[in-house]
Design a protein around this motif. Structure first.
Motif, PDB file in Angstrom:
ATOM      1  N   SER A  92      40.085  -8.577  -4.659  1.00  0.00           N
ATOM      2  CA  SER A  92      38.769  -7.972  -4.463  1.00  0.00           C
ATOM      3  C   SER A  92      38.405  -7.833  -2.993  1.00  0.00           C
ATOM      4  N   VAL A 100      37.940  -4.316  -0.507  1.00  0.00           N
ATOM      5  CA  VAL A 100      36.786  -3.586   0.006  1.00  0.00           C
ATOM      6  C   VAL A 100      36.681  -3.715   1.520  1.00  0.00           C
ATOM      7  N   GLN A 131      40.375   1.372  -2.576  1.00  0.00           N
ATOM      8  CA  GLN A 131      39.454   1.605  -3.682  1.00  0.00           C
ATOM      9  C   GLN A 131      39.960   0.965  -4.970  1.00  0.00           C
ATOM     10  N   SER A 139      35.434  -1.877  -5.248  1.00  0.00           N
ATOM     11  CA  SER A 139      34.968  -0.808  -4.376  1.00  0.00           C
ATOM     12  C   SER A 139      34.333   0.329  -5.178  1.00  0.00           C
ATOM     13  N   ASN A 182      30.990  -0.735  -6.592  1.00  0.00           N
ATOM     14  CA  ASN A 182      29.949  -0.736  -5.563  1.00  0.00           C
ATOM     15  C   ASN A 182      29.445   0.672  -5.283  1.00  0.00           C
TER      16      ASN A 182
END
Length: 383
Positions: free
Chosen positions: A325, A328, A333, A337, A340
Motif C-alpha cells: 500500500s 501511493v 496505482q 491509490s 483515494n
C-alpha cells in the motif's frame, strides 16, 4: 452442590458474554447511525451505486484493458490486479532471495557470511518507505530512453523503466498455460503415488516419462491444435519511447525492488534460525554417510527446518502484501491509490475505505489459509 456451582458459573459466563456482545453491537449500530446522519446532513449519498458510473480517471500501468470511460468497478478491478502483481511476484522473489541470503549467513566462507550479515542488518534497520523513495529516485536518475542501458540484447533500462522481450498472451496461449499448470499438479500427485508404491515394495519407478508427457507433451499438442503463437516480440526505440515488449514502469519496478529486498532480509533470518533449529546430530549423521553438504541441506535439513520456518514466514508474506500500500508514495496505482482518487471524486469515503479493507482482508486470509494448510501437511504426526 458442586455441579450446581459449575452450572451457575457457566450461566454467569454466558450472560457476561452476551452482555459484551450486545454492547459491541449497540456501539457499532450507534456509530453507523451517526455516520449516516452526518452524511445525510452534508447531502453525501451512500451505497455502492457509484461503482457503475464512469470513472474518468487514467491508469497508466494496467494489466487488464481499461480506459477512463470505464466504470469505477473496472478501475477497482485494475487496482486489485496491480496490487496482486506486486504481492505475488514480490512473495516469490523475496522467498528465493531471502532463502539464499539465509543459507549464505551460515556459509563456512567468511567473506560470504559477512556480506550476507551486512545485507540483513542494513536493510532491516532502514525504514521501508525510505528504501522505496531511494529506489524510485534512483530510477528517475537513469538515462533517457534514447541513451538507455542495454545490459543484454533486447533488454533496456532507462527512466521509463525496465523493458523486456515478451510473448503476447492470447486466448490460445492461456489454454496451453492452463494445461501445463494442470500437468504440474498431476505430476505432483503422481510423484506422491510412486513414492508410496516404492515404500511398499521397494521398487523405484521413474517419474520423468509421465512428467514429460503431462507438462510438455500434452500442452505442446494443445498448442499445435489451437495454433497458439509463441512469437517473442522485442522492444524497439521509436521516437522518445519503446514500442513492443514488456515494460515495467519505474514506479512498479522501484516498489517491487524495495519490497523484495526489505522482506528478504527478514526471511533470511527466519531461514537461518530454522536451519539452526535442526539438531546438529542430523548434520553429523549425514556427514558420516559421506553425503555432500548441498545434498544434506536440500534433502535432510531444510525439510525439517520448514516446520520452524513456515509460521513466521507467513507473517512476512502478510507484511509484504500490506506494505504494498506504500505504492501511493511513488505514484503506482494500486487499489489504495485508485480508492483515494475515487474518494476525492465521489466523496464516498466509507465505501472506498471499506473496499480497500475488504481487498486486503481477502488477500491476507487467502495467504493465511494456504500457508496453514501447507504447515499442517508438513507437520510431524505422532503415531
Amino acid at each position: 452442590m458442586w455441579r450446581f456451582l459449575q452450572d451457575r458459573r457457566r450461566l454467569n459466563g454466558l450472560l457476561w458474554q452476551l452482555l459484551v456482545v450486545g454492547i459491541v453491537i449497540a456501539g457499532v449500530g450507534w456509530l453507523w447511525s451517526n455516520a449516516l446522519h452526518n452524511l445525510s446532513v452534508r447531502r453525501i449519498s451512500t451505497g455502492f451505486a457509484f461503482l457503475g458510473r464512469e470513472a474518468g480517471m487514467p491508469i497508466a500501468d494496467s494489466w487488464i484493458a481499461y480506459s477512463p470511460k470505464d466504470a469505477y468497478a473496472r478501475a477497482f478491478l485494475a487496482g486489485i490486479v496491480n496490487t496482486l502483481r506486486v504481492a505475488v511476484i514480490g512473495i516469490v522473489l523475496a522467498t528465493v532471495l531471502g532463502t539464499l541470503i539465509g543459507i549464505a549467513r551460515l556459509s563456512s566462507n567468511w567473506l560470504l557470511s559477512r556480506l550476507a550479515g551486512v545485507y540483513v542488518e542494513v536493510l532491516r534497520d532502514v525504514p521501508l518507505l525510505l528504501q522505496l523513495l531511494f529506489w524510485y529516485v534512483l530510477m528517475q536518475g537513469l538515462p533517457a530512453a534514447r541513451t538507455a542501458w542495454k545490459p543484454v540484447d533486447g533488454v533496456f533500462l532507462s527512466n521509463r523503466g525496465l523493458v523486456l522481450p515478451s510473448v503476447p498472451i492470447e486466448g490460445a496461449n492461456l489454454w496451453v498455460i492452463g494445461a501445463a499448470t494442470l500437468g504440474l499438479i498431476a505430476s505432483y500427485f503422481l510423484r506422491r503415488r510412486l513414492i508410496a508404491q516404492q515404500m511398499a515394495d521397494g521398487r523405484t519407478r521413474p517419474l520423468w516419462p509421465y512428467a514429460l508427457l503431462l507438462v510438455v507433451g500434452l500442452p505442446a499438442l494443445l498448442s499445435w491444435t489451437l495454433a497458439a503463437s509463441w512469437t517473442v516480440t522485442f522492444p524497439e526505440l521509436r521516437g522518445f519511447n519503446f514500442v513492443g515488449g514488456l515494460t515495467l514502469a519505474p514506479e512498479y519496478f522501484a516498489l517491487l525492488i524495495a519490497l523484495v529486498t526489505y522482506t528478504s532480509a527478514f526471511i533470511a533470518e527466519i531461514v537461518r534460525s530454522g536451519i539452526q533449529a535442526v539438531h546438529v546430530g542430523q548434520w553429523d549423521a549425514a556427514k558420516a554417510l559421506g553425503l555432500r553438504r548441498s545434498f544434506m541441506l536440500r534433502h535432510i535439513v531444510l525439510p525439517q527446518a520448514l516446520r520452524v520456518i513456515i509460521p513466521p514466514m507467513t507473517s512476512q508474506y502478510l507484511n509484504l502484501t500490506k506494505n504494498s500500500s506504500l505504492a501511493v508514495a511513488v505514484g503506482y496505482q494500486d487499489i489504495v491509490s485508485i480508492a483515494n482518487t475515487t474518494l476525492n471524486q465521489t466523496g464516498q469515503a466509507i465505501e472506498a475505505i471499506a473496499l480497500i479493507m475488504l481487498v486486503f482482508l481477502t488477500i491476507s486470509l487467502g495467504i493465511s489459509l494456504f500457508m496453514n494448510w501447507y504447515n499442517a501437511r508438513i507437520a510431524l504426526v505422532e503415531r
